[in-house]
Design an enzyme around this catalytic site. Structure first.
Site, mmCIF file in Angstrom:
data_model
loop_
_atom_site.group_PDB
_atom_site.id
_atom_site.type_symbol
_atom_site.label_atom_id
_atom_site.label_comp_id
_atom_site.label_asym_id
_atom_site.label_seq_id
_atom_site.Cartn_x
_atom_site.Cartn_y
_atom_site.Cartn_z
ATOM 1 N N SER A 175 -3.943 2.479 8.142
ATOM 2 C CA SER A 175 -4.230 3.669 8.823
ATOM 3 C C SER A 175 -5.768 3.162 8.137
ATOM 4 C CB SER A 175 -3.874 5.475 7.840
ATOM 5 O OG SER A 175 -4.663 5.333 6.639
ATOM 6 N N ARG A 183 2.440 -17.752 -5.159
ATOM 7 C CA ARG A 183 1.531 -16.932 -5.039
ATOM 8 C C ARG A 183 0.249 -18.213 -4.995
ATOM 9 N NH1 ARG A 183 1.429 -11.869 -6.229
ATOM 10 N NH2 ARG A 183 2.767 -12.217 -8.120
ATOM 11 N N ARG A 212 -0.082 -6.949 -3.082
ATOM 12 C CA ARG A 212 0.308 -8.060 -3.687
ATOM 13 C C ARG A 212 -1.359 -8.184 -4.560
ATOM 14 N NH1 ARG A 212 5.004 -10.070 -3.992
ATOM 15 N NH2 ARG A 212 4.583 -11.956 -4.525
ATOM 16 N N LEU A 213 -0.527 -8.912 -5.424
ATOM 17 C CA LEU A 213 -1.031 -9.489 -6.690
ATOM 18 C C LEU A 213 -1.744 -10.560 -5.732
ATOM 19 C CD1 LEU A 213 0.575 -9.022 -9.877
ATOM 20 C CD2 LEU A 213 -1.160 -7.609 -8.945
ATOM 21 N N ASN A 231 -10.912 -4.018 -1.935
ATOM 22 C CA ASN A 231 -10.259 -3.357 -2.486
ATOM 23 C C ASN A 231 -10.354 -1.461 -2.496
ATOM 24 O OD1 ASN A 231 -7.118 -3.243 -2.880
ATOM 25 N ND2 ASN A 231 -7.351 -2.901 -4.866
ATOM 26 N N HIS A 242 -8.105 1.736 -3.515
ATOM 27 C CA HIS A 242 -7.330 2.228 -4.104
ATOM 28 C C HIS A 242 -6.383 3.646 -4.420
ATOM 29 C CE1 HIS A 242 -4.203 1.425 -7.839
ATOM 30 N NE2 HIS A 242 -4.350 2.008 -8.123
ATOM 31 N N ASP A 258 -5.827 -3.511 -9.880
ATOM 32 C CA ASP A 258 -7.541 -3.194 -9.556
ATOM 33 C C ASP A 258 -8.607 -2.841 -10.182
ATOM 34 O OD1 ASP A 258 -5.584 -2.431 -7.348
ATOM 35 O OD2 ASP A 258 -4.095 -1.073 -8.831
ATOM 36 N N VAL A 300 -7.793 11.160 3.512
ATOM 37 C CA VAL A 300 -8.347 11.654 4.223
ATOM 38 C C VAL A 300 -10.195 10.835 3.351
ATOM 39 C CG1 VAL A 300 -9.783 13.904 4.686
ATOM 40 C CG2 VAL A 300 -7.382 14.179 4.860
ATOM 41 N N GLU A 344 -9.926 8.201 1.088
ATOM 42 C CA GLU A 344 -9.960 7.062 2.066
ATOM 43 C C GLU A 344 -10.771 6.311 3.071
ATOM 44 O OE1 GLU A 344 -6.269 5.295 -0.750
ATOM 45 O OE2 GLU A 344 -6.184 5.508 1.597
HETATM 46 C C1 GAR Z 1 -3.229 2.754 0.457
HETATM 47 O O1 GAR Z 1 -3.347 5.129 -0.055
HETATM 48 C C2 GAR Z 1 -4.309 2.057 -0.345
HETATM 49 O O2 GAR Z 1 -5.302 3.214 -1.571
HETATM 50 C C3 GAR Z 1 -3.147 2.427 -1.484
HETATM 51 O O3 GAR Z 1 -2.218 1.409 -0.007
HETATM 52 C C4 GAR Z 1 -2.397 2.789 0.719
HETATM 53 C C5 GAR Z 1 -2.592 2.516 2.232
HETATM 54 O O4 GAR Z 1 -2.579 2.957 2.998
HETATM 55 N N1 GAR Z 1 -3.369 0.796 -2.262
HETATM 56 C C6 GAR Z 1 -3.077 0.480 -2.907
HETATM 57 O O5 GAR Z 1 -2.282 1.175 -3.657
HETATM 58 C C7 GAR Z 1 -3.182 -0.679 -3.966
HETATM 59 N N2 GAR Z 1 -3.330 -1.079 -4.893
HETATM 60 P P1 GAR Z 1 -2.448 2.595 4.760
HETATM 61 O O6 GAR Z 1 -1.250 1.370 5.172
HETATM 62 O O7 GAR Z 1 -2.185 3.764 5.546
HETATM 63 O O8 GAR Z 1 -4.242 2.422 4.983
#
Ligand code: GAR
Length: 216
Positions: A41, A93, A119-120, A135, A137, A173, A200, A202
């Protein structure tokens, strides 16, 4: 007995820094590579912001590591090229990240956006795009790093959580914060309802933060 406040207060959010997208269309579009593992999304809102002329960028490629990632379907629907790089196919990695770097260079990517990349990363990737990786989060960092960030917030009993867009560094993070949005935790929240409201926000801050960092 407390009086309940206007319901707006319960659903309001606070974004900082408070900027709006500026028209940077006279400059060359920023070439983005997006990395996603799942639903996508956040990929979608970046693509939409570009289509709406709100973000002067172009998505060169989507890299995804999970064969069933819906992000790949979204990319196809929008005519964005996508490349599946499955971490399970690589011995380390570093080897995996070398392939990611090669792909990003092949598509002439300038800025890398991790939009739900689970992934790290290793130093290999950081060194290839120093201070040019973003990134997102689902918490107010530095609280609740890692997986299950929304569940961690609920378990801790915080009353406000949110989301963070930051520049990537090696530590998970972490890295300089570009933008955050605060989201109130409601008494009946489940991980799903809370994550929904965080998403919403994000979707509001990711395009803004990309503009802030990359659209110079
Ligand atoms: C999001 O909420 C993002 O913040 C989180 O994965 C979701 C992806 O949503 N990321 C993490 O947790 C990274 N540490 P999306 O696939 O709908 O964009």
């Amino acid at each position: 007995m407390f009086m309940s406040e206007d319901s707006l207060i319960n659903t309001a959010s606070l974004i900082s820094p408070h900027i709006s997208l500026v028209d940077a269309s006279s400059r060359a579009p920023v070439k983005l590579g997006i990395m996603a593992s799942g639903n996508g999304s956040n990929f979608e809102v970046v693509a939409q912001a570009i289509e709406d002329g709100k973000l002067n960028a172009q998505i060169q490629v989507l890299i995804y590591n999970n064969p069933s990632a819906k992000a790949a379907v979204r990319a196809k629907n929008r005519g964005v090229e996508s490349v599946l790089l499955n971490h399970r196919d690589y011995p380390s990695r570093e080897e995996f990240d070398r392939q990611i770097v090669q792909t990003l260079h092949q598509y002439e990517v300038e800025w890398v956006i991790m939009a739900g990349w689970m992934r790290l990363v290793s130093q290999v990737l950081i060194d290839a795009f120093p201070n040019k990786m973003i990134n997102i989060h689902p918490s107010l960092l530095p609280s609740f790093k890692g997986v299950r960030a929304v569940e961690q917030a609920l378990e801790a009993g915080v009353k406000i959580t949110g989301c963070t867009v930051h520049l990537l560094c090696l530590e998970m993070d972490s890295g300089p914060i570009l933008m955050q949005a605060a989201v109130p935790v409601l008494p009946d929240d489940t991980p799903e309802t809370l994550h929904g409201r965080i998403q919403v926000q994000e979707h509001r801050i990711l395009p803004l933060a990309i503009a802030l960092a990359a659209q110079k």
